[in-house]
Design a protein around this motif. Structure first.
Motif, PDB file in Angstrom:
ATOM      1  N   ASP A   1       0.807  -1.219   0.000  1.00  0.00           N
ATOM      2  CA  ASP A   1       0.000   0.000   0.000  1.00  0.00           C
ATOM      3  C   ASP A   1       0.844   1.275   0.000  1.00  0.00           C
ATOM      4  O   ASP A   1       0.315   2.381   0.097  1.00  0.00           O
ATOM      5  CB  ASP A   1      -0.949   0.009   1.205  1.00  0.00           C
ATOM      6  CG  ASP A   1      -0.210  -0.109   2.522  1.00  0.00           C
ATOM      7  OD1 ASP A   1       1.021  -0.405   2.488  1.00  0.00           O
ATOM      8  OD2 ASP A   1      -0.838   0.078   3.572  1.00  0.00           O
ATOM      9  N   GLN A   2       2.175   1.118  -0.112  1.00  0.00           N
ATOM     10  CA  GLN A   2       3.049   2.301  -0.138  1.00  0.00           C
ATOM     11  C   GLN A   2       4.130   2.123  -1.231  1.00  0.00           C
ATOM     12  O   GLN A   2       5.325   2.017  -0.946  1.00  0.00           O
ATOM     13  CB  GLN A   2       3.712   2.520   1.216  1.00  0.00           C
ATOM     14  CG  GLN A   2       2.739   2.782   2.357  1.00  0.00           C
ATOM     15  CD  GLN A   2       3.448   3.140   3.650  1.00  0.00           C
ATOM     16  OE1 GLN A   2       4.220   4.099   3.707  1.00  0.00           O
ATOM     17  NE2 GLN A   2       3.187   2.354   4.686  1.00  0.00           N
ATOM     18  N   PRO A   3       3.742   2.086  -2.492  1.00  0.00           N
ATOM     19  CA  PRO A   3       4.706   1.813  -3.575  1.00  0.00           C
ATOM     20  C   PRO A   3       5.770   2.897  -3.747  1.00  0.00           C
ATOM     21  O   PRO A   3       6.805   2.639  -4.341  1.00  0.00           O
ATOM     22  CB  PRO A   3       3.808   1.719  -4.819  1.00  0.00           C
ATOM     23  CG  PRO A   3       2.580   2.488  -4.456  1.00  0.00           C
ATOM     24  CD  PRO A   3       2.365   2.254  -3.000  1.00  0.00           C
ATOM     25  N   SER A   4       5.525   4.086  -3.210  1.00  0.00           N
ATOM     26  CA  SER A   4       6.497   5.161  -3.372  1.00  0.00           C
ATOM     27  C   SER A   4       7.521   5.224  -2.241  1.00  0.00           C
ATOM     28  O   SER A   4       8.405   6.074  -2.261  1.00  0.00           O
ATOM     29  CB  SER A   4       5.772   6.508  -3.476  1.00  0.00           C
ATOM     30  OG  SER A   4       5.025   6.756  -2.297  1.00  0.00           O
ATOM     31  N   VAL A   5       7.398   4.317  -1.264  1.00  0.00           N
ATOM     32  CA  VAL A   5       8.317   4.324  -0.114  1.00  0.00           C
ATOM     33  C   VAL A   5       9.159   3.047  -0.153  1.00  0.00           C
ATOM     34  O   VAL A   5       8.674   1.963   0.190  1.00  0.00           O
ATOM     35  CB  VAL A   5       7.544   4.402   1.221  1.00  0.00           C
ATOM     36  CG1 VAL A   5       8.527   4.425   2.391  1.00  0.00           C
ATOM     37  CG2 VAL A   5       6.634   5.615   1.248  1.00  0.00           C
ATOM     38  N   PRO A   6      10.427   3.162  -0.571  1.00  0.00           N
ATOM     39  CA  PRO A   6      11.278   1.963  -0.661  1.00  0.00           C
ATOM     40  C   PRO A   6      11.568   1.380   0.714  1.00  0.00           C
ATOM     41  O   PRO A   6      11.661   2.104   1.713  1.00  0.00           O
ATOM     42  CB  PRO A   6      12.565   2.486  -1.301  1.00  0.00           C
ATOM     43  CG  PRO A   6      12.190   3.782  -1.934  1.00  0.00           C
ATOM     44  CD  PRO A   6      11.106   4.359  -1.070  1.00  0.00           C
ATOM     45  N   ARG A   7      11.694   0.072   0.768  1.00  0.00           N
ATOM     46  CA  ARG A   7      12.039  -0.655   1.994  1.00  0.00           C
ATOM     47  C   ARG A   7      13.292  -1.496   1.740  1.00  0.00           C
ATOM     48  O   ARG A   7      13.461  -2.091   0.669  1.00  0.00           O
ATOM     49  CB  ARG A   7      10.896  -1.584   2.382  1.00  0.00           C
ATOM     50  CG  ARG A   7       9.750  -0.900   3.064  1.00  0.00           C
ATOM     51  CD  ARG A   7      10.065  -0.691   4.525  1.00  0.00           C
ATOM     52  NE  ARG A   7       8.898  -0.258   5.288  1.00  0.00           N
ATOM     53  CZ  ARG A   7       8.916  -0.057   6.577  1.00  0.00           C
ATOM     54  NH1 ARG A   7      10.026  -0.229   7.263  1.00  0.00           N
ATOM     55  NH2 ARG A   7       7.822   0.343   7.211  1.00  0.00           N
ATOM     56  N   GLY A   8      14.137  -1.591   2.750  1.00  0.00           N
ATOM     57  CA  GLY A   8      15.289  -2.477   2.672  1.00  0.00           C
ATOM     58  C   GLY A   8      16.373  -2.000   1.709  1.00  0.00           C
ATOM     59  O   GLY A   8      16.327  -0.897   1.163  1.00  0.00           O
ATOM     60  N   ARG A   9      17.373  -2.879   1.531  1.00  0.00           N
ATOM     61  CA  ARG A   9      18.501  -2.555   0.657  1.00  0.00           C
ATOM     62  C   ARG A   9      18.833  -3.745  -0.247  1.00  0.00           C
ATOM     63  O   ARG A   9      18.704  -4.910   0.171  1.00  0.00           O
ATOM     64  CB  ARG A   9      19.733  -2.193   1.492  1.00  0.00           C
ATOM     65  CG  ARG A   9      19.638  -0.867   2.225  1.00  0.00           C
ATOM     66  CD  ARG A   9      21.022  -0.406   2.655  1.00  0.00           C
ATOM     67  NE  ARG A   9      21.629  -1.360   3.595  1.00  0.00           N
ATOM     68  CZ  ARG A   9      21.637  -1.182   4.925  1.00  0.00           C
ATOM     69  NH1 ARG A   9      21.033  -0.132   5.469  1.00  0.00           N
ATOM     70  NH2 ARG A   9      22.209  -2.063   5.708  1.00  0.00           N
ATOM     71  N   PHE A  10      19.303  -3.437  -1.452  1.00  0.00           N
ATOM     72  CA  PHE A  10      19.771  -4.452  -2.407  1.00  0.00           C
ATOM     73  C   PHE A  10      21.268  -4.233  -2.666  1.00  0.00           C
ATOM     74  O   PHE A  10      21.749  -3.096  -2.668  1.00  0.00           O
ATOM     75  CB  PHE A  10      19.033  -4.342  -3.752  1.00  0.00           C
ATOM     76  CG  PHE A  10      17.584  -4.715  -3.689  1.00  0.00           C
ATOM     77  CD1 PHE A  10      17.179  -6.032  -3.904  1.00  0.00           C
ATOM     78  CD2 PHE A  10      16.604  -3.754  -3.425  1.00  0.00           C
ATOM     79  CE1 PHE A  10      15.839  -6.375  -3.858  1.00  0.00           C
ATOM     80  CE2 PHE A  10      15.270  -4.100  -3.384  1.00  0.00           C
ATOM     81  CZ  PHE A  10      14.876  -5.419  -3.596  1.00  0.00           C
ATOM     82  N   THR A  11      21.987  -5.312  -2.867  1.00  0.00           N
ATOM     83  CA  THR A  11      23.377  -5.179  -3.314  1.00  0.00           C
ATOM     84  C   THR A  11      23.382  -4.623  -4.734  1.00  0.00           C
ATOM     85  O   THR A  11      22.357  -4.653  -5.437  1.00  0.00           O
ATOM     86  CB  THR A  11      24.094  -6.542  -3.285  1.00  0.00           C
ATOM     87  OG1 THR A  11      23.358  -7.482  -4.089  1.00  0.00           O
ATOM     88  CG2 THR A  11      24.187  -7.082  -1.861  1.00  0.00           C
ATOM     89  N   THR A  12      24.514  -4.095  -5.158  1.00  0.00           N
ATOM     90  CA  THR A  12      24.620  -3.525  -6.502  1.00  0.00           C
ATOM     91  C   THR A  12      24.383  -4.608  -7.557  1.00  0.00           C
ATOM     92  O   THR A  12      25.010  -5.681  -7.532  1.00  0.00           O
ATOM     93  CB  THR A  12      26.007  -2.898  -6.716  1.00  0.00           C
ATOM     94  OG1 THR A  12      26.221  -1.874  -5.725  1.00  0.00           O
ATOM     95  CG2 THR A  12      26.119  -2.283  -8.104  1.00  0.00           C
ATOM     96  N   ALA A  13      23.478  -4.321  -8.442  1.00  0.00           N
ATOM     97  CA  ALA A  13      23.119  -5.317  -9.455  1.00  0.00           C
ATOM     98  C   ALA A  13      24.114  -5.275 -10.618  1.00  0.00           C
ATOM     99  O   ALA A  13      24.349  -4.214 -11.194  1.00  0.00           O
ATOM    100  CB  ALA A  13      21.708  -5.055  -9.979  1.00  0.00           C
ATOM    101  N   PRO A  14      24.717  -6.416 -10.983  1.00  0.00           N
ATOM    102  CA  PRO A  14      25.612  -6.457 -12.144  1.00  0.00           C
ATOM    103  C   PRO A  14      24.783  -6.461 -13.439  1.00  0.00           C
ATOM    104  O   PRO A  14      23.576  -6.694 -13.409  1.00  0.00           O
ATOM    105  CB  PRO A  14      26.351  -7.783 -11.960  1.00  0.00           C
ATOM    106  CG  PRO A  14      25.355  -8.658 -11.262  1.00  0.00           C
ATOM    107  CD  PRO A  14      24.588  -7.751 -10.344  1.00  0.00           C
TER     108      PRO A  14
END
Length: 310
Positions: free
Chosen positions: A251-264
């Motif tokens: 319900d909050q698509p504009s609020v990012p959650r968490g972290r991702f490693t750099t994508a190759p």
């Protein structure tokens, strides 16, 4: 002796033969019908022998005949015939055999301007021979500087194809996995035709994102492997595509959650792998992980649902 008949010009190739005739005067007695032929170049052939001078008896029509074989090298020759004390001579020139250009049987090489570099696509390459090409000359050799021709279950850079009765010879060219330009060539006899074919980057048709598992524990020390795979309906996309990952609550698509490693960039199978952590030890609940690839005006996107637990 009334006449010696021989062409003015003959081919000097050591294999060509020509007939030399001498005609005696009417009423020549039987005992005077022996004709002695001589030549300053070439050889007379008779009875398995090859001579520069030969004696032949004229027939009932008062004609003596002898076969002359040409010399190997060009020359000017004097050919003489002597009978009953009378001699008649002719000047003959032996010349090199003229070089006759081969008829250009191969009239066209047809192929598209481009094909996807997906390692799978088969492109038909066609060579067209003239309709009157003899059966023994309907052989076409195809070659390419990129990709490979498919023939009898094997792939080769060069293949030989026999054209049909309509003069059409075709070969299937399999695309390489990387974008490049290829020079195609087809040869028949001494005629060669070439064409350039561009193997363009194979653009993916869709994207699939797949988390390694549905549940992920909250906290920075817990991670989840997420893979995005770029796919084509035919073949494999070219490598090097950038994919952007984001996670958010439904319900909050504009609020990012968490972290991702750099994508190759995507690899040669179209796969991009990253690791995700919630970066928050308090939050629990569902998250949507979305992967997006932007290819010019084309946007590919896919999402997957995961559950954050403690």
């Amino acid at each position: 002796m009334t006449n010696v008949a021989v062409p003015d010009t003959l081919v000097a190739d050591s294999t060509s033969f020509t007939l030399v005739t001498a005609t005696l005067a009417a009423g020549t007695p039987l005992d005077q019908r022996q004709v002695t032929f001589s030549t300053s170049s070439g050889r007379f052939v008779a009875g398995g022998k090859s001579e520069g001078s030969i004696v032949v008896t004229a027939d009932a029509d008062l004609i003596a005949r002898v076969v002359l074989r040409a010399p190997h090298d060009p020359a000017r020759a004097i050919i003489s015939a002597t009978a009953a004390g009378s001699t008649v001579s002719r000047n003959v020139v032996f010349v090199r055999r003229p070089v006759v250009p081969e008829v250009e049987r191969l009239t066209a090489l047809v192929a598209p301007d481009s094909a996807p570099a997906d390692g799978t696509t088969l492109t038909e390459v066609v060579a067209q021979l003239a309709p009157d090409t003899p059966v023994a000359q309907r052989i076409v050799t195809f070659s390419t500087t990129a990709g490979a021709f498919l023939l009898a279950g094997k792939t080769e850079a060069t293949v030989v194809v026999v054209a049909g009765a309509d003069g059409r010879a075709a070969a299937l060219l399999r695309s390489p996995g990387d974008s490049t330009a290829a020079v195609l060539s087809a040869s028949a006899g001494t005629t060669v035709r070439t064409r350039r074919l561009l193997f363009a980057r194979a653009v993916p048709d869709f994207l699939q994102v797949v988390p390694e598992q549905f549940f992920v524990k909250a906290g920075v020390t817990n991670d989840l492997v997420v893979s995005a795979t770029l796919r084509r309906y035919v073949g494999v996309p070219s490598p090097g595509v950038r994919v952007v990952f984001v996670a958010y609550e439904p319900d909050q698509p504009s609020v990012p959650r968490g972290r991702f490693t750099t994508a190759p960039p995507s690899d040669d199978k179209g796969v991009v792998g990253v690791r995700f952590t919630t970066a928050d030890s308090v939050f629990t609940g569902p998250l949507i992980i979305r992967a997006t690839a932007q290819l010019g005006a084309i946007t590919l996107r896919d999402s997957a649902l995961v559950q954050v637990i403690r």
